[in-house]
Design a protein around this motif. Structure first.
Motif, PDB file in Angstrom:
ATOM      1  N   TRP A   1      31.476   5.338  62.760  1.00  0.00           N
ATOM      2  CA  TRP A   1      31.920   3.953  62.827  1.00  0.00           C
ATOM      3  C   TRP A   1      32.005   3.505  64.282  1.00  0.00           C
ATOM      4  O   TRP A   1      31.551   2.426  64.662  1.00  0.00           O
ATOM      5  CB  TRP A   1      33.283   3.879  62.137  1.00  0.00           C
ATOM      6  CG  TRP A   1      33.910   2.539  62.120  1.00  0.00           C
ATOM      7  CD1 TRP A   1      33.627   1.521  61.261  1.00  0.00           C
ATOM      8  CD2 TRP A   1      34.929   2.078  62.988  1.00  0.00           C
ATOM      9  NE1 TRP A   1      34.412   0.444  61.545  1.00  0.00           N
ATOM     10  CE2 TRP A   1      35.218   0.757  62.602  1.00  0.00           C
ATOM     11  CE3 TRP A   1      35.626   2.647  64.039  1.00  0.00           C
ATOM     12  CZ2 TRP A   1      36.178  -0.003  63.241  1.00  0.00           C
ATOM     13  CZ3 TRP A   1      36.583   1.899  64.679  1.00  0.00           C
ATOM     14  CH2 TRP A   1      36.844   0.575  64.278  1.00  0.00           C
ATOM     15  N   TRP A   2      32.558   4.384  65.127  1.00  0.00           N
ATOM     16  CA  TRP A   2      32.687   4.109  66.558  1.00  0.00           C
ATOM     17  C   TRP A   2      31.307   3.909  67.175  1.00  0.00           C
ATOM     18  O   TRP A   2      31.094   3.023  67.994  1.00  0.00           O
ATOM     19  CB  TRP A   2      33.420   5.292  67.193  1.00  0.00           C
ATOM     20  CG  TRP A   2      33.227   5.510  68.660  1.00  0.00           C
ATOM     21  CD1 TRP A   2      33.861   4.854  69.660  1.00  0.00           C
ATOM     22  CD2 TRP A   2      32.367   6.456  69.279  1.00  0.00           C
ATOM     23  NE1 TRP A   2      33.447   5.343  70.864  1.00  0.00           N
ATOM     24  CE2 TRP A   2      32.539   6.317  70.661  1.00  0.00           C
ATOM     25  CE3 TRP A   2      31.474   7.421  68.796  1.00  0.00           C
ATOM     26  CZ2 TRP A   2      31.836   7.105  71.578  1.00  0.00           C
ATOM     27  CZ3 TRP A   2      30.792   8.199  69.698  1.00  0.00           C
ATOM     28  CH2 TRP A   2      30.972   8.031  71.071  1.00  0.00           C
TER      29      TRP A   2
ATOM     30  N   SER B   1      34.788   8.470  61.381  1.00  0.00           N
ATOM     31  CA  SER B   1      35.305   7.634  62.467  1.00  0.00           C
ATOM     32  C   SER B   1      34.340   7.628  63.643  1.00  0.00           C
ATOM     33  O   SER B   1      34.137   6.597  64.281  1.00  0.00           O
ATOM     34  CB  SER B   1      36.702   8.090  62.883  1.00  0.00           C
ATOM     35  OG  SER B   1      36.668   9.397  63.354  1.00  0.00           O
ATOM     36  N   VAL B   2      33.704   8.768  63.901  1.00  0.00           N
ATOM     37  CA  VAL B   2      32.741   8.818  65.001  1.00  0.00           C
ATOM     38  C   VAL B   2      31.529   7.941  64.675  1.00  0.00           C
ATOM     39  O   VAL B   2      31.018   7.212  65.526  1.00  0.00           O
ATOM     40  CB  VAL B   2      32.315  10.272  65.287  1.00  0.00           C
ATOM     41  CG1 VAL B   2      31.113  10.324  66.185  1.00  0.00           C
ATOM     42  CG2 VAL B   2      33.452  11.038  65.928  1.00  0.00           C
TER      43      VAL B   2
ATOM     44  N   ILE C   1      37.018  12.927  58.233  1.00  0.00           N
ATOM     45  CA  ILE C   1      37.651  11.822  58.969  1.00  0.00           C
ATOM     46  C   ILE C   1      37.006  11.681  60.344  1.00  0.00           C
ATOM     47  O   ILE C   1      36.634  10.586  60.768  1.00  0.00           O
ATOM     48  CB  ILE C   1      39.167  12.061  59.099  1.00  0.00           C
ATOM     49  CG1 ILE C   1      39.816  12.119  57.712  1.00  0.00           C
ATOM     50  CG2 ILE C   1      39.811  10.964  59.925  1.00  0.00           C
ATOM     51  CD1 ILE C   1      41.276  12.479  57.733  1.00  0.00           C
ATOM     52  N   VAL C   2      36.850  12.821  61.028  1.00  0.00           N
ATOM     53  CA  VAL C   2      36.218  12.785  62.349  1.00  0.00           C
ATOM     54  C   VAL C   2      34.800  12.243  62.214  1.00  0.00           C
ATOM     55  O   VAL C   2      34.383  11.345  62.958  1.00  0.00           O
ATOM     56  CB  VAL C   2      36.187  14.202  62.978  1.00  0.00           C
ATOM     57  CG1 VAL C   2      35.304  14.220  64.206  1.00  0.00           C
ATOM     58  CG2 VAL C   2      37.587  14.653  63.338  1.00  0.00           C
TER      59      VAL C   2
ATOM     60  N   VAL D   1      32.531  17.958  68.222  1.00  0.00           N
ATOM     61  CA  VAL D   1      33.926  18.131  67.802  1.00  0.00           C
ATOM     62  C   VAL D   1      34.049  19.362  66.915  1.00  0.00           C
ATOM     63  O   VAL D   1      34.988  20.158  67.048  1.00  0.00           O
ATOM     64  CB  VAL D   1      34.431  16.875  67.066  1.00  0.00           C
ATOM     65  CG1 VAL D   1      35.853  17.067  66.589  1.00  0.00           C
ATOM     66  CG2 VAL D   1      34.358  15.663  67.970  1.00  0.00           C
TER      67      VAL D   1
ATOM     68  N   ILE E   1      39.945   6.799  68.525  1.00  0.00           N
ATOM     69  CA  ILE E   1      38.903   5.810  68.256  1.00  0.00           C
ATOM     70  C   ILE E   1      39.511   4.528  67.701  1.00  0.00           C
ATOM     71  O   ILE E   1      39.322   3.441  68.247  1.00  0.00           O
ATOM     72  CB  ILE E   1      37.860   6.376  67.260  1.00  0.00           C
ATOM     73  CG1 ILE E   1      37.059   7.492  67.921  1.00  0.00           C
ATOM     74  CG2 ILE E   1      36.935   5.279  66.760  1.00  0.00           C
ATOM     75  CD1 ILE E   1      36.113   8.202  66.966  1.00  0.00           C
ATOM     76  N   PHE E   2      40.299   4.681  66.618  1.00  0.00           N
ATOM     77  CA  PHE E   2      40.828   3.475  65.982  1.00  0.00           C
ATOM     78  C   PHE E   2      41.832   2.761  66.878  1.00  0.00           C
ATOM     79  O   PHE E   2      41.840   1.529  66.970  1.00  0.00           O
ATOM     80  CB  PHE E   2      41.479   3.815  64.637  1.00  0.00           C
ATOM     81  CG  PHE E   2      40.480   4.261  63.603  1.00  0.00           C
ATOM     82  CD1 PHE E   2      39.413   3.437  63.261  1.00  0.00           C
ATOM     83  CD2 PHE E   2      40.599   5.490  62.984  1.00  0.00           C
ATOM     84  CE1 PHE E   2      38.486   3.845  62.316  1.00  0.00           C
ATOM     85  CE2 PHE E   2      39.675   5.902  62.044  1.00  0.00           C
ATOM     86  CZ  PHE E   2      38.618   5.080  61.714  1.00  0.00           C
TER      87      PHE E   2
ATOM     88  N   PRO F   1      39.945  10.814  65.842  1.00  0.00           N
ATOM     89  CA  PRO F   1      39.920   9.597  65.018  1.00  0.00           C
ATOM     90  C   PRO F   1      41.006   8.592  65.411  1.00  0.00           C
ATOM     91  O   PRO F   1      40.757   7.386  65.449  1.00  0.00           O
ATOM     92  CB  PRO F   1      40.156  10.122  63.600  1.00  0.00           C
ATOM     93  CG  PRO F   1      39.736  11.532  63.641  1.00  0.00           C
ATOM     94  CD  PRO F   1      40.041  12.022  65.017  1.00  0.00           C
TER      95      PRO F   1
ATOM     96  N   VAL G   1      40.268  19.076  56.233  1.00  0.00           N
ATOM     97  CA  VAL G   1      40.675  17.705  55.931  1.00  0.00           C
ATOM     98  C   VAL G   1      40.144  16.765  57.016  1.00  0.00           C
ATOM     99  O   VAL G   1      39.760  15.630  56.742  1.00  0.00           O
ATOM    100  CB  VAL G   1      42.214  17.611  55.830  1.00  0.00           C
ATOM    101  CG1 VAL G   1      42.656  16.185  55.598  1.00  0.00           C
ATOM    102  CG2 VAL G   1      42.719  18.494  54.720  1.00  0.00           C
ATOM    103  N   ASN G   2      40.107  17.256  58.241  1.00  0.00           N
ATOM    104  CA  ASN G   2      39.751  16.387  59.359  1.00  0.00           C
ATOM    105  C   ASN G   2      38.263  16.176  59.554  1.00  0.00           C
ATOM    106  O   ASN G   2      37.870  15.166  60.127  1.00  0.00           O
ATOM    107  CB  ASN G   2      40.343  16.953  60.648  1.00  0.00           C
ATOM    108  CG  ASN G   2      41.607  16.235  61.018  1.00  0.00           C
ATOM    109  OD1 ASN G   2      41.559  15.164  61.596  1.00  0.00           O
ATOM    110  ND2 ASN G   2      42.743  16.790  60.620  1.00  0.00           N
TER     111      ASN G   2
ATOM    112  N   LEU H   1      29.637   0.706  66.234  1.00  0.00           N
ATOM    113  CA  LEU H   1      30.354  -0.381  66.867  1.00  0.00           C
ATOM    114  C   LEU H   1      29.907  -0.593  68.300  1.00  0.00           C
ATOM    115  O   LEU H   1      29.757  -1.713  68.782  1.00  0.00           O
ATOM    116  CB  LEU H   1      31.836  -0.015  66.851  1.00  0.00           C
ATOM    117  CG  LEU H   1      32.820  -1.106  67.105  1.00  0.00           C
ATOM    118  CD1 LEU H   1      33.068  -1.821  65.806  1.00  0.00           C
ATOM    119  CD2 LEU H   1      34.096  -0.494  67.625  1.00  0.00           C
ATOM    120  N   HIS H   2      29.672   0.511  68.997  1.00  0.00           N
ATOM    121  CA  HIS H   2      29.386   0.409  70.419  1.00  0.00           C
ATOM    122  C   HIS H   2      27.918   0.248  70.736  1.00  0.00           C
ATOM    123  O   HIS H   2      27.554  -0.287  71.762  1.00  0.00           O
ATOM    124  CB  HIS H   2      29.929   1.631  71.159  1.00  0.00           C
ATOM    125  CG  HIS H   2      31.402   1.561  71.385  1.00  0.00           C
ATOM    126  ND1 HIS H   2      31.961   0.878  72.421  1.00  0.00           N
ATOM    127  CD2 HIS H   2      32.428   2.063  70.671  1.00  0.00           C
ATOM    128  CE1 HIS H   2      33.267   0.985  72.363  1.00  0.00           C
ATOM    129  NE2 HIS H   2      33.579   1.688  71.300  1.00  0.00           N
TER     130      HIS H   2
END
Lengths: 228, 249, 203
Positions: B179-180, B176-177, B172-173, B134, A182-183, A179, B168-169, B183-184
């Motif tokens: 979102w990434w 974020s993935v 988030i992973v 992941v 990425i950010f 993460p 916890v991750n 975006l691309h």
């Protein structure tokens, strides 16, 4: 009030000791930083010496170099303290382990994060990054590297003293850095397109806040587990 | 309630309790899986766009769900290990980790096979597949740490800490993935993009998922039971169990 | 109230093997224990369990009737010197001990300089630990005993690599501690002199 000052004081003493210790053993300090520079200068050979090509990859590339360099610095964080028994003595001194965990992370950031951020300036410029994007890159690296140190310290504490812990710590830690990568990389590439990447930087700051609150607990219980 | 939990978290009691439970689980599993295979391969209609190739979702989707579910089970076990020091949780953690890793791998491979007719390539950096990848590494990390530590109690505690950092991750992973990815590439064809999946397709999917859960439970129980015997190998009841089994043979 | 250390039916497991089995021991002020045993008999494991580093698999350790695993301040009453020494190689003896003295929650006693002086290390206090001889390292580590005022001493092979003179210094340290009403458990494969009677425990 007095307990507050002793807590900060203890934290400061713990950090200062680690910094001094690594400073004297300069190899531990230098190898990750040399590695960072070497990895970065490998990319132009692989991709292209064209500044236009390099420019578009510069953010991601410096971020990857940072992740790798900081990961290899993790092994040394607890290794000598574990083998000499100093970690045990620190635990038995009665100092709260949360502070030890936090101090180790701060020391790791000072010793590997900070030099990397400073060295990233000339490297980024040589890759053709403009001044505005450079400032965003440095900001994202600062937020990100602090989080890397915090997460990495917990993982480093978990794997200290194990067989081939050097590789193990890298393999365990890298997935958690995705993460951040990425950010951080997107923030830089957006800034190169002329956008202020507020959202990405907020995310990085949020992840740092999360890491500050949670990882010292993980580090503390990892230390206790590894010593038992 | 706590007395109940305490009773069944003792290794010996759990061993005998699960022995009684297993036949029922096995029968239910066989019935469900037979029905689901029939439903998935025969009664569900072919997809009007993807033809018969869509039928791989009956393996892919339940596997992906199992990969997350098992990680959640590991998370719960980790809390029990760290807070209450329950031995059964330590065993559960090390017993289910490889199962979770295998289901993650199955989800990845079937996703990739499905991707060939859908996207035209074996691997697309699609958000779901990438976060599944992941997740595979999070599983492998826990397994690596368990293997690196000889003492099983400290090993289980260390793996628990790693597992909780992972819990916890994961969100988030995942986000974020995602979102990434948007975006691309712009919004990709999500596998659940069709808003109304036909009911004849859905029911076998749900029953298949339950069958997968039962399968995971059964396999986990077998692994846990074997590990209990190894763990308590010096105690009298284990010796009795082993001599009894020998006599039956 | 007199300080007491009670070990009740202690069993400790290491690497899936029971190393200490059902050990009970009751000590009060002025009691000195000489812990004997072959290599690998579990002397260090026993001391580490007493220091609260290892959780016992069965039984418990009680300081003044309270279980040490539930007492977060237990560490401040004990002084554990392991055979690992616990000093960072890169720092000097003075730096190592000053660091410990400043973070420690134990009651302070002598200053670092005074402690090192008693251990005959005054001239070496600014040498890095890595450059000291084995005996000097051992003495630097034992200086911890003087820096803090702890009623319970756990010493793991304190006479390792010490010459006769330094052994005498350590023996007199233990004697002082005993006459001040302390409790000490000393793991050692060699005999040592003491003015108080030694309870010998063979593992």
């Amino acid at each position: 009030m007095s307990t507050d000052t002793t807590t900060w004081n203890t934290l400061f003493i713990l950090v200062r000791r680690d910094v001094l210790k690594t400073w004297r053993e300069s190899a531990d300090l230098l190898y990750p930083i040399m590695f960072f520079v070497l990895v970065t200068i490998l990319f132009p050979f692989a991709l292209s010496p064209e500044i236009l090509v390099l420019k578009s990859f510069a953010g991601g590339l410096l971020w990857i170099a940072t992740l790798l360099a900081m990961s290899i610095s993790l092994e040394n964080l607890f290794k000598t303290d574990y083998s000499t028994g100093a970690l045990e003595v620190i635990v038995l001194s009665g100092v709260p382990l949360l502070l030890v965990g936090l101090a180790k992370a701060i020391a790791n950031w000072v010793l590997s994060g900070l030099p990397i951020i400073i060295l990233a300036i000339p490297l980024a410029l040589s890759l053709g990054i403009d001044a505005f994007s450079l400032s965003i890159l440095l900001l994202s690296l600062t937020l990100g590297s602090a989080t890397i140190s915090l997460i990495g310290t917990a993982i480093g504490a978990l794997s200290v003293g194990l067989r081939s812990s050097g590789m193990l710590v890298i393999v365990l830690a890298l997935p958690f850095y995705i993460p951040l990568l990425i950010f951080g990389a997107v923030a830089t590439s957006n800034s190169q397109a002329g956008v202020i990447p507020e959202a990405e930087l907020y995310f990085l700051a949020g992840l740092l806040a999360l890491a500050v609150t949670l990882t010292p607990w993980a580090t503390a219980s990892a230390i206790r587990t590894r010593l038992s | 309630m706590f007395k109940f939990l305490y009773h069944y978290s003792s290794l010996r009691n759990f061993y005998f309790f699960s022995e009684k439970l297993l036949p029922f689980l096995l029968i239910t599993f066989v019935c469900l899986v037979t029905y689901s295979i029939y439903g998935a391969l025969i009664s569900a209609p072919a997809d009007y766009q993807q033809g018969d190739s869509f039928r791989i979702i009956y393996v892919h989707v339940p596997s992906a769900w199992m990969s997350l579910l098992i990680y959640m089970v590991m998370g719960l076990s980790s809390v029990s290990v760290l807070v209450w020091k329950i031995k059964l949780a330590e065993i559960t953690l090390s017993a289910v980790a490889p199962i979770g890793a295998v289901f993650t791998l199955i989800a990845l491979v079937t996703g990739s096979i499905w991707g060939k007719p859908m996207w035209g390539t074996w691997w697309e950096w699609d958000a779901r597949l990438t976060s599944e990848l992941v997740l595979l590494f999070l599983y492998l990390g826990v397994i690596a740490l368990l293997n690196a530590i000889d003492d099983r109690r400290t090993g289980a505690r260390s793996a628990s800490i790693l597992c909780l950092i992972g819990i916890v991750n994961i969100p988030i992973v995942h986000y974020s993935v995602e979102w990434w990815n948007t975006l691309h590439q712009g919004p990709t064809v999500s596998k659940f993009s069709s808003p109304s999946i036909h009911i004849d397709m859905l029911i076998p999917l749900l029953t298949m998922t339950v069958a997968f859960m039962l399968y995971c439970l059964i396999i986990s129980l077998y692994r846990i039971r074997t590990m209990i015997l190894v763990y308590d190998k010096d105690s009298q009841w284990v010796k009795n169990v082993i001599t009894d089994n020998r006599e039956q043979i | 109230m007199r300080n007491s250390l009670e070990i009740r039916n202690l069993s400790v497991e290491r690497s899936n093997r029971e190393i200490i089995k059902d050990l009970s021991l009751s000590l009060t002020e002025g009691n000195l224990v000489h812990l004997k045993g072959a290599n690998g008999s579990g002397k260090t494991t026993f001391l580490r369990a007493l220091a609260g580093l290892i959780n016992p698999s069965q039984g418990g350790i009680f300081w003044n009737e309270s279980n040490i695993s539930e007492n977060i301040f237990f560490q401040s009453i004990l002084n554990y010197v392991s055979h690992n020494l616990g000093l960072a190689d890169e720092l000097t003896a003075l730096e190592n001990l000053s660091f410990l003295r400043s973070i420690s929650r134990k009651t302070p006693n002598k200053t670092v300089e005074a402690s090192l002086d008693i251990m005959n290390l005054k001239n070496f206090q600014d040498c890095r630990i890595a450059l000291l001889s084995a005996g000097q390292k051992q003495r630097a580590s034992l200086a911890q005993l003087l820096m803090f005022n702890c009623p319970l001493w756990l010493l793991d092979e304190p006479f390792n690599s010490l010459d006769a003179e330094s052994c005498g210094v350590v023996e007199s340290l233990i004697d002082d501690h005993m006459s001040n009403g302390g409790i000490a458990i000393v793991a050692s494969h060699q005999k040592f002199q003491s003015s108080t009677a030694q309870h010998v425990v063979e593992l």
